[in-house]
Design an enzyme around this catalytic site. Structure first.
Site, PDB file in Angstrom:
ATOM      1  N   GLU A 134       0.821  -1.207   0.000  1.00  0.00           N
ATOM      2  CA  GLU A 134       0.000   0.000   0.000  1.00  0.00           C
ATOM      3  C   GLU A 134       0.854   1.257   0.000  1.00  0.00           C
ATOM      4  O   GLU A 134       0.621   2.183  -0.783  1.00  0.00           O
ATOM      5  CB  GLU A 134      -0.924   0.003   1.223  1.00  0.00           C
ATOM      6  CG  GLU A 134      -1.834   1.202   1.298  1.00  0.00           C
ATOM      7  CD  GLU A 134      -2.755   1.265   0.098  1.00  0.00           C
ATOM      8  OE1 GLU A 134      -2.528   2.140  -0.768  1.00  0.00           O
ATOM      9  OE2 GLU A 134      -3.675   0.448   0.006  1.00  0.00           O
ATOM     10  N   ASP A 175       1.027   3.964  -3.159  1.00  0.00           N
ATOM     11  CA  ASP A 175       0.569   5.338  -2.986  1.00  0.00           C
ATOM     12  C   ASP A 175       1.648   6.346  -3.381  1.00  0.00           C
ATOM     13  O   ASP A 175       1.391   7.305  -4.112  1.00  0.00           O
ATOM     14  CB  ASP A 175       0.168   5.571  -1.528  1.00  0.00           C
ATOM     15  CG  ASP A 175      -1.094   4.829  -1.133  1.00  0.00           C
ATOM     16  OD1 ASP A 175      -1.834   4.400  -2.038  1.00  0.00           O
ATOM     17  OD2 ASP A 175      -1.335   4.679   0.076  1.00  0.00           O
ATOM     18  N   SER A 185      -7.248   1.749  -4.040  1.00  0.00           N
ATOM     19  CA  SER A 185      -6.068   2.364  -3.418  1.00  0.00           C
ATOM     20  C   SER A 185      -5.217   3.093  -4.439  1.00  0.00           C
ATOM     21  O   SER A 185      -4.560   4.070  -4.104  1.00  0.00           O
ATOM     22  CB  SER A 185      -5.195   1.291  -2.749  1.00  0.00           C
ATOM     23  OG  SER A 185      -5.649   0.999  -1.467  1.00  0.00           O
ATOM     24  N   ASP A 192     -17.346   8.707 -19.532  1.00  0.00           N
ATOM     25  CA  ASP A 192     -18.508   8.094 -18.904  1.00  0.00           C
ATOM     26  C   ASP A 192     -18.411   6.572 -19.017  1.00  0.00           C
ATOM     27  O   ASP A 192     -18.255   6.035 -20.109  1.00  0.00           O
ATOM     28  CB  ASP A 192     -19.770   8.596 -19.610  1.00  0.00           C
ATOM     29  CG  ASP A 192     -21.029   8.380 -18.789  1.00  0.00           C
ATOM     30  OD1 ASP A 192     -20.915   7.863 -17.661  1.00  0.00           O
ATOM     31  OD2 ASP A 192     -22.106   8.723 -19.285  1.00  0.00           O
ATOM     32  N   ASP A 197     -23.137   7.463 -11.737  1.00  0.00           N
ATOM     33  CA  ASP A 197     -23.692   6.212 -11.223  1.00  0.00           C
ATOM     34  C   ASP A 197     -22.914   5.778  -9.992  1.00  0.00           C
ATOM     35  O   ASP A 197     -21.813   6.277  -9.724  1.00  0.00           O
ATOM     36  CB  ASP A 197     -23.694   5.108 -12.289  1.00  0.00           C
ATOM     37  CG  ASP A 197     -22.309   4.791 -12.826  1.00  0.00           C
ATOM     38  OD1 ASP A 197     -21.459   4.318 -12.052  1.00  0.00           O
ATOM     39  OD2 ASP A 197     -22.065   5.016 -14.029  1.00  0.00           O
TER      40      ASP A 197
END
Length: 540
Positions: A255, A259, A454, A494, A515
């Site tokens: 992680e 990042d 993430s 979209d 959505d």
């Protein structure tokens, strides 16, 4: 006898599958965070937020010093907590007037008495923790200012939202175009038409981490492979958390490196401040407030890739953290948060649908996930990320937060399986998250392909840093502007194919416009920057 009042929303239950093994050691020293209600200024801040929602960028953001001066804790509130601490033989470890937090330290025995709790040791199949059941109580004289007490219970509060591609890739990242099913962050930025050749050296991106760490050697090698200079990365310790690589790419190290590498690669030159804290509700809150009010590193955007379903939080913790995000909006600090990797259930196996917090906060830019395929600047396919048991984008409708004004015309559906409730819709926007078409990163000396929402939070954080650099001012609380821009079209791709059902508990389906799988969709960076430029007043 002193009358005591329960803190609303402070009730805790033991974790499922956890067994109480006995009382916590009474002489064990612990640290607890008391979050105080602001005694003045809330009406001003509420009016400021209302104006921002109606007219994005019409308000001048406050500096950190101005915020502390105008809205910091009053001396009287601090004094009352200090007197309470002395009465129960607790010590004030730290007071942060800007964030509204006071950290107390003392023995388990004294905290039991101070807050009328019984701290015990619990054993879960995966970990041990110190916990409590029932509510927290404070003396009546403090009930009007104490919003939350966090840290008595130190169970792991969140999980990182990343997925490692099952077949790890090693060796050089350069592979033939024909065989590529994964991308460097730079290639993702190119596909999403991020503004190119922008020097972001005037920006700092804050990253919240609740475990793991990074090494300079990995960063040097990674950015050398990309042909980029290594970014300036600073580790900030919060609540004893620190940069502590575990040597396990499938753990928190994956992680942390994802990042940093994504954010720094797409926003060249940006400084990176990584706030390391324990994975508890108190650690998470303090990491966020430290980053938001950090006058040294001054992050203009913060990326959060950790979270948990709303149902897994106490309402006092959600309320405290949401207030911190509200403060960030007033300061012009954008918060980007991953929407989760477990589809519409968000990993809660109760047959219902759930959304992830902190992504569900109305002051947070919630980042959903897609499966992206393309080459160069050409996207050939992009659909909702849903690999069933191997992960799917989070998304849905909050059961905690009501529908914010900026979503009034977005077509947010009712909560799946519960006809009438229309709460805050999640996510707001999206980006590539499927590990099958994931990001090439270097973790603990090994090359991996990693996905998950993430990756989307730091991707958007990097894009926000570019916006801030190009506009010469922070975009800050971005949500109201994005919803106005989204309704006009042209700034987002979209996503109209796919759903996020992974458990049969109900789901949301993508379609034209906003959505509850991918929000407005993935970014067209240049077009979005131009739309933001057009919204900027001549003088602010």
């Amino acid at each position: 006898m002193v009358k005591r009042i329960q803190i609303p929303g402070s009730e805790r239950s033991a974790l499922p599958k956890a067994k109480k093994t006995g009382p916590a050691m009474l002489d064990h020293e612990i640290t607890v965070t008391v979050y105080l209600r602001r005694s003045s200024g809330n009406e001003d801040l509420t009016e400021m937020m209302k104006n921002m929602a109606e007219r994005p960028f019409s308000q001048q953001y406050l500096s950190r010093s101005e915020f502390e001066q105008k809205y910091g804790l009053e001396d009287e509130s601090v004094k009352r907590v200090e007197e309470f601490a002395r009465e129960y033989n607790l010590k004030v470890k730290e007071t942060n007037t800007a964030s509204g937090t006071i950290m107390l330290c003392g023995t388990v025995e004294n905290f039991n008495k101070a807050f009328n709790v019984e701290l015990s040791e619990y054993e879960h199949p995966d970990f041990k923790y110190r916990g409590r059941t029932g509510p927290i109580e404070v003396p009546e004289g403090l009930s009007d200012i104490v919003l939350a007490v966090l840290g008595l219970d130190n169970r792991p509060q969140t999980r990182p939202h990343f997925r490692v591609l099952s077949e790890s890739r090693t060796g050089n990242f350069a592979r033939s175009q024909a065989s590529r099913s994964s991308y460097t962050p730079v290639q993702i930025a190119e596909l999403y038409n991020f503004p190119q050749n922008v020097d972001c050296s005037g920006q700092c991106i804050g990253i919240i981490e609740l475990g793991g760490g990074y090494t300079d050697n990995d960063l040097q090698q990674y950015f050398s492979n990309l042909g980029m200079p290594m970014p300036e990365v600073t580790a900030v310790s919060v609540n004893g958390g620190k940069n502590a690589p575990e040597g396990n790419p499938n753990g928190a190290d994956g992680e942390v490196m994802l990042d940093i590498e994504v954010a720094a690669a797409v926003a060249p030159g940006a400084k990176i401040a990584v706030y390391f804290a324990p994975n508890t509700d108190a650690g998470f809150l303090n990491a966020i407030t430290t980053a938001i009010h950090d006058k040294k590193n001054n992050p203009s955007v913060i990326s959060i890739s950790w979270g948990s379903a709303e149902a897994n939080w106490t309402s006092q913790a959600i309320q405290a953290m949401n207030q911190a995000f509200h403060d960030a909006a007033a300061l012009g600090v954008t918060i980007c948060s991953a929407a989760g990797d477990n589809g519409s259930s968000d990993g809660v196996n109760d047959g219902s649908v759930h959304v992830d917090f902190p992504a569900s906060s109305p002051y947070v830019l919630a980042c959903g996930g897609t499966k992206l395929q393309g080459s160069g600047q050409t996207i050939s396919s992009e659909v909702v990320w849903n690999e069933q048991n191997n992960g799917a984008t989070g998304g849905g409708v909050s059961t905690v937060f009501s529908l914010p004004d900026y979503q009034t015309n977005a077509g947010v559906p009712a909560l799946a399986g519960n006809g009438g409730n229309k709460g805050r819709g999640v996510p707001d926007i999206a980006g590539n998250a499927d590990p099958v078409t994931g990001y090439e990163v270097l973790v603990d000396g090994q090359s991996f392909v990693i996905g998950g929402t993430s990756a989307v939070a730091p991707l958007w954080a990097g894009l926000v840093a570019i916006f801030n650099q190009q506009l010469g001012r922070p975009v800050g609380f971005l949500n109201p502007a994005l919803y106005q821009i989204g309704q006009k079209g042209g700034s987002f791709r979209d996503i109209t194919s796919g759903n996020n059902d992974t458990s049969g508990s109900g789901s949301y389906t993508s379609g034209p416009g906003w959505d509850a799988c991918t929000g407005w969709g993935s970014p067209n960076g240049v077009n979005l920057l131009q739309a933001l430029q057009a919204m900027q007043p001549a003088e602010v």
